[in-house]
Design an enzyme around this catalytic site. Structure first.
Site, PDB file in Angstrom:
ATOM      1  CG  HIS A  59     -18.915  51.747 -95.442  1.00  0.00           C
ATOM      2  ND1 HIS A  59     -17.745  51.754 -94.699  1.00  0.00           N
ATOM      3  CD2 HIS A  59     -19.832  52.383 -94.675  1.00  0.00           C
ATOM      4  CE1 HIS A  59     -17.961  52.351 -93.544  1.00  0.00           C
ATOM      5  NE2 HIS A  59     -19.224  52.744 -93.503  1.00  0.00           N
ATOM      6  CG  ASP A  63     -19.552  57.997 -91.095  1.00  0.00           C
ATOM      7  OD1 ASP A  63     -20.390  57.476 -91.859  1.00  0.00           O
ATOM      8  OD2 ASP A  63     -19.007  57.363 -90.176  1.00  0.00           O
TER       9      ASP A  63
END
Length: 134
Positions: A59, A63
């Site tokens: 996704h 991060d």
């Protein structure tokens, strides 16, 4: 035999551990996610710019993705010429173009860089790549 190597096991704000990322090595070599702290951890494992066949982005949170520009530019500078697939959700091509243009404008143009091939993966359908189901 396939092998998993944990590149990082931290989360978005962990100052001690790189962002969560896994290197799958088998018939293909695939990095799963590439957050902002992953490139340095990856370089501790290998200096081979041609090791990866693909990067899979689960996704598009920072991060999980903001390390891509640095990793891809390092691969280019280190001499990579073969294509690299970037697997991701719907719209991965548009999103990737925007991310790379913001990070290092012009650095990934076809006349300067190895081919970067975004490949959208449809949920619950997946993608067959040789002997792998992604």
């Amino acid at each position: 035999m396939a092998k998993l190597t944990f590149i990082g096991t931290g989360e978005a704000f962990d100052p001690e551990l790189p962002n969560t990322s896994v290197l799958y090595t088998g018939s293909k070599n695939i990095l799963v996610d590439c957050g902002f702290s992953v490139p340095h951890a990856f370089w501790r494992i290998t200096h081979d710019p041609n090791l990866l066949d693909a990067i899979y982005i689960t996704h598009i949170h920072a991060d999980h993705t903001f390390g891509l520009p640095a990793l891809l530019l390092w691969m280019r500078i280190a001499g990579r010429t073969r294509p690299l697939r970037i697997f991701g959700g719907s719209g991965v091509g548009t999103w990737l173009s925007r991310l790379l243009a913001l990070a290092y404008p012009g650095a990934y143009e076809p006349n300067k860089c190895f081919p970067i091939e975004p490949v959208p993966i449809r949920p619950r359908i997946g993608f067959v790549w040789d002997d792998l189901m992604i």
